[in-house]
Motif scaffolding. Sequence first.
Motif, short mmCIF file in Angstrom:
data_model
loop_
_atom_site.label_atom_id
_atom_site.label_comp_id
_atom_site.label_asym_id
_atom_site.label_seq_id
_atom_site.Cartn_x
_atom_site.Cartn_y
_atom_site.Cartn_z
N GLY A 48 0.77 -1.31 0.09
CA GLY A 48 -0.01 -0.01 -0.13
C GLY A 48 0.76 1.16 0.03
N GLU A 49 2.22 1.14 0.03
CA GLU A 49 3.08 2.31 -0.21
C GLU A 49 3.61 2.46 -1.81
OE1 GLU A 49 5.59 3.39 3.23
OE2 GLU A 49 4.87 1.36 4.12
N GLU A 50 4.10 3.66 -1.84
CA GLU A 50 4.93 3.89 -3.13
C GLU A 50 6.15 4.75 -2.59
OE1 GLU A 50 2.88 4.42 -7.09
OE2 GLU A 50 3.74 6.34 -6.82
N LYS A 51 7.22 4.25 -3.15
CA LYS A 51 8.60 4.86 -2.91
C LYS A 51 9.17 4.94 -4.43
CE LYS A 51 8.98 3.34 1.80
NZ LYS A 51 10.08 2.73 2.57
N GLU A 52 10.05 6.11 -4.62
CA GLU A 52 11.07 6.51 -5.55
C GLU A 52 12.32 6.31 -5.19
OE1 GLU A 52 10.17 10.25 -7.07
OE2 GLU A 52 7.96 9.97 -7.16
N LEU A 53 13.17 5.39 -5.87
CA LEU A 53 14.38 5.01 -5.76
C LEU A 53 15.25 5.45 -6.80
CD1 LEU A 53 13.68 1.33 -4.23
CD2 LEU A 53 13.62 3.61 -2.89
N PRO A 54 16.44 6.18 -6.45
CA PRO A 54 17.52 6.57 -7.56
C PRO A 54 18.09 5.20 -7.85
CG PRO A 54 17.96 7.82 -5.26
CD PRO A 54 16.75 6.94 -5.01
N ARG A 55 18.64 5.26 -8.99
CA ARG A 55 19.62 4.28 -9.38
C ARG A 55 20.95 4.24 -8.85
NH1 ARG A 55 20.01 1.70 -15.54
NH2 ARG A 55 21.35 -0.20 -14.91
#
Length: 95
Positions: A48-55
Motif C-alpha cells: 500500500g506504499e509507493e517509493k521512488e528510488l534513485p539508481r
Amino acid sequence: MKKVVISIISVALLAGCSSSLPSQYTCESDQSFEAMLTSDLAIIRFNGEEKELPRIRSASGVQYQSDRGNTGFYGKGNEAMLVWGDITLRECELQ
C-alpha cells in the motif's frame, strides 16, 4: 538536465494514475510488488506504499536504493530482490 526533466514528467504522469505500475513481481514468500524502472529512477509499490528510488552503480544487473539504504530494488534479467525496511523479498520473478 534533459534526463531530470524526463524523470519528472514520468513521475508526474504516474502520480495521476491509480492503476498498476508496468511490472509485477511475485516472490518466494507469495508476496508481490509492482515496479516501474527507468534509467535513473525506480518507482516501487508494496504494502500500500509507493517509493521512488534513485539508481545506483552496480557491477551487474540494476540497483536502485534509497539515500538511507533501508529500501532497495536489485534486479538482473527477470529476477529481483526487494528490501523494504525490515522486510526482504527474495527470489522474485517478473510476471
